[in-house]
Design a protein around this motif. Sequence first.
Motif, PDB file in Angstrom:
ATOM      1  N   GLN A  65       0.828  -1.201   0.000  1.00 22.77           N
ATOM      2  CA  GLN A  65       0.000   0.000   0.000  1.00 22.77           C
ATOM      3  C   GLN A  65       0.866   1.257   0.000  1.00 22.77           C
ATOM      4  O   GLN A  65       0.478   2.274  -0.561  1.00 22.77           O
ATOM      5  N   ASP A  66       2.038   1.163   0.632  1.00 18.92           N
ATOM      6  CA  ASP A  66       2.938   2.313   0.645  1.00 18.92           C
ATOM      7  C   ASP A  66       3.444   2.635  -0.756  1.00 18.92           C
ATOM      8  O   ASP A  66       3.533   3.796  -1.129  1.00 18.92           O
ATOM      9  N   ALA A  67       3.777   1.608  -1.524  1.00 15.90           N
ATOM     10  CA  ALA A  67       4.255   1.825  -2.888  1.00 15.90           C
ATOM     11  C   ALA A  67       3.166   2.455  -3.747  1.00 15.90           C
ATOM     12  O   ALA A  67       3.444   3.360  -4.538  1.00 15.90           O
ATOM     13  N   THR A  68       1.951   1.982  -3.612  1.00 16.66           N
ATOM     14  CA  THR A  68       0.834   2.543  -4.371  1.00 16.66           C
ATOM     15  C   THR A  68       0.602   4.001  -4.000  1.00 16.66           C
ATOM     16  O   THR A  68       0.382   4.844  -4.868  1.00 16.66           O
ATOM     17  N   ARG A  69       0.700   4.298  -2.719  1.00 14.45           N
ATOM     18  CA  ARG A  69       0.499   5.673  -2.250  1.00 14.45           C
ATOM     19  C   ARG A  69       1.597   6.587  -2.790  1.00 14.45           C
ATOM     20  O   ARG A  69       1.327   7.708  -3.232  1.00 14.45           O
TER      21      ARG A  69
END
Length: 69
Positions: A2-6
Motif C-alpha cells: 500500500q505504501d508503494a501505491t500511495r
Amino acid sequence: MQDATRIIQENFAILAPLFIIQLILMITALISLAKTEAANGPKWLWALIIIFINIIGPIIYFIFGKRDY
C-alpha cells in the motif's frame, strides 16, 4: 504494498510527463530509423538501443546514429 501505491499516486504528476516525453522520443526515433536508408551501424542494434535504453537511447541515436546526407 500500500505504501508503494500511495507513493506512486503522490508522484504521478511528476512522473506522467516523463513517461510521455520518453514515449514521444522513442516513437520519433523508431520512425526516423525506419525511414532512413543507412545508419551509423546496424539498424537492428539502433532499434534495441532506442527501445531498451529509455530516454537516453533515442537521444544517442539522434546524435550518433543518424546519418545526414
